[in-house]
Design an enzyme around this catalytic site. Structure first.
Site, PDB file in Angstrom:
ATOM      1  N   ASN A  82       0.789  -1.226   0.000  1.00  0.00           N
ATOM      2  CA  ASN A  82       0.000   0.000   0.000  1.00  0.00           C
ATOM      3  C   ASN A  82       0.823   1.279   0.000  1.00  0.00           C
ATOM      4  O   ASN A  82       0.292   2.350  -0.256  1.00  0.00           O
ATOM      5  CB  ASN A  82      -0.921  -0.012   1.235  1.00  0.00           C
ATOM      6  CG  ASN A  82      -1.753   1.243   1.361  1.00  0.00           C
ATOM      7  OD1 ASN A  82      -2.650   1.484   0.572  1.00  0.00           O
ATOM      8  ND2 ASN A  82      -1.458   2.049   2.372  1.00  0.00           N
TER       9      ASN A  82
ATOM     10  N   TYR B 278       3.234  10.748 -10.706  1.00  0.00           N
ATOM     11  CA  TYR B 278       2.312   9.885  -9.974  1.00  0.00           C
ATOM     12  C   TYR B 278       1.601   8.922 -10.911  1.00  0.00           C
ATOM     13  O   TYR B 278       1.541   7.720 -10.664  1.00  0.00           O
ATOM     14  CB  TYR B 278       1.296  10.738  -9.211  1.00  0.00           C
ATOM     15  CG  TYR B 278       0.306   9.929  -8.402  1.00  0.00           C
ATOM     16  CD1 TYR B 278       0.666   9.409  -7.165  1.00  0.00           C
ATOM     17  CD2 TYR B 278      -0.985   9.691  -8.870  1.00  0.00           C
ATOM     18  CE1 TYR B 278      -0.230   8.662  -6.417  1.00  0.00           C
ATOM     19  CE2 TYR B 278      -1.886   8.943  -8.137  1.00  0.00           C
ATOM     20  CZ  TYR B 278      -1.505   8.443  -6.902  1.00  0.00           C
ATOM     21  OH  TYR B 278      -2.395   7.696  -6.166  1.00  0.00           O
TER      22      TYR B 278
ATOM     23  N   LYS C  62       1.745   4.785 -11.146  1.00  0.00           N
ATOM     24  CA  LYS C  62       0.564   3.959 -10.911  1.00  0.00           C
ATOM     25  C   LYS C  62       0.179   3.149 -12.150  1.00  0.00           C
ATOM     26  O   LYS C  62      -0.339   2.030 -12.024  1.00  0.00           O
ATOM     27  CB  LYS C  62      -0.598   4.825 -10.438  1.00  0.00           C
ATOM     28  CG  LYS C  62      -0.370   5.455  -9.066  1.00  0.00           C
ATOM     29  CD  LYS C  62      -0.129   4.402  -7.996  1.00  0.00           C
ATOM     30  CE  LYS C  62      -0.044   5.002  -6.609  1.00  0.00           C
ATOM     31  NZ  LYS C  62       0.137   3.975  -5.549  1.00  0.00           N
TER      32      LYS C  62
ATOM     33  N   ILE D   2     -10.027   9.022  -1.669  1.00  0.00           N
ATOM     34  CA  ILE D   2     -10.432   8.355  -0.434  1.00  0.00           C
ATOM     35  C   ILE D   2     -10.093   9.270   0.740  1.00  0.00           C
ATOM     36  O   ILE D   2      -9.063   9.945   0.732  1.00  0.00           O
ATOM     37  CB  ILE D   2      -9.705   7.000  -0.267  1.00  0.00           C
ATOM     38  CG1 ILE D   2      -9.876   6.134  -1.530  1.00  0.00           C
ATOM     39  CG2 ILE D   2     -10.209   6.271   0.970  1.00  0.00           C
ATOM     40  CD1 ILE D   2     -11.287   5.729  -1.849  1.00  0.00           C
TER      41      ILE D   2
ATOM     42  N   THR E 152      -8.394  10.103   3.429  1.00  0.00           N
ATOM     43  CA  THR E 152      -7.172   9.715   4.120  1.00  0.00           C
ATOM     44  C   THR E 152      -6.401  10.976   4.509  1.00  0.00           C
ATOM     45  O   THR E 152      -6.694  12.078   4.013  1.00  0.00           O
ATOM     46  CB  THR E 152      -6.281   8.859   3.201  1.00  0.00           C
ATOM     47  OG1 THR E 152      -5.845   9.661   2.093  1.00  0.00           O
ATOM     48  CG2 THR E 152      -7.029   7.635   2.687  1.00  0.00           C
TER      49      THR E 152
END
Length: 249
Positions: free
Chosen positions: A89, A157, A161, A190, A192
């Site tokens: 993760n 990024y 990914k 999300i 977070t």
């Protein structure tokens, strides 16, 4: 999805999706090892789980360092006797910068943390599972909707990914017939700590998910556990979007 007798490893478990996944593994009966760089958070989560009678341990690990990753997997096997499931993760999001303005050092930093760490984790997780023999093992990598689409200002990024998905597919084909299923999750926005920071800096300005809200860490965690479970026994090499409809448009 009862997981009694199984052993799970969560790399990047100090907060957000990783924390939610580790907690869910433990609540479903698995013994879980939590790893990350912030020992105070790892200890706090682990203590809260063991206080409830659940089986958990932690180890501080920088997943960009190969020796530490090897030690992390060895610690898991020595502590709980084996390794059945792994969720990789760890990852970061850099600031929005157009490609021509992006510093090469920042590109390298993002690739190192988001991609190289996934390779290292899979490498040693796979070695442990192969040593054990048998079948029923599963590895889930964390990609992103950034692995499925492009957005301006996010070249490092999104490159990392997208590459996570490519790596996941290749490894999945290598090991599916040997009892190890490998898949990935592709979350949208999300709730977070990383997203909270992006909201404060203006990197995210509004909800773009068609469902009308951001996702919750538990919604990704439940997808990870499903991918590890026998219920997903025919799912191999997939990047599962957990995105409230973001990539449907």
């Amino acid at each position: 999805m009862e997981m009694n007798g199984k052993v799970a490893l969560v790399a990047g478990a100090t907060s957000g999706i990783g924390k939610a996944t580790a907690v869910m593994f433990a609540e479903k009966g698995a013994s879980v090892v939590l790893t990350g760089r912030r020992e105070n958070l790892l200890r706090e989560i682990t203590d809260s789980l063991t206080a409830r009678g659940l089986r958990a341990a932690y180890m501080v690990c920088d997943v960009t360092e190969e020796e530490q990753v090897e030690a992390m997997v060895k610690f898991t096997a020595e502590t709980f006797g084996r390794l059945d499931y792994a969720y990789n993760n760890a990852g970061i999001m850099s600031d929005d910068v157009e490609t021509a303005e992006l510093e090469s050092s920042e590109f390298d930093r993002v690739i190192n943390i988001n991609l190289r760490s996934m390779f290292l984790c899979m490498k040693y997780e796979l070695r442990q599972m192969l040593r054990q023999g048998g079948s029923g093992y599963a590895i889930v990598n964390c990609s992103s909707i950034g692995g499925l689409i492009g957005l301006p200002g996010r070249v490092a990024y999104h490159a990392s990914k997208h590459a996570v998905l490519g790596m996941t597919k290749c490894a999945a084909l290598e090991y599916a017939a040997r009892g190890i299923r490998i898949n990935a999750v592709c979350p949208a926005t999300i709730e977070t700590p990383m997203v909270e920071k992006m909201l404060k800096t203006g990197a995210i300005k509004e909800v773009a998910e068609p469902i009308g809200r951001f996702g919750h860490p538990g919604e990704v965690a439940s997808t990870v556990l499903w991918l590890c479970s026998p219920d997903a026994s025919f799912i191999v090499g997939q990047g599962i979007a957990v995105d409230g409809g973001y990539t449907v448009r």
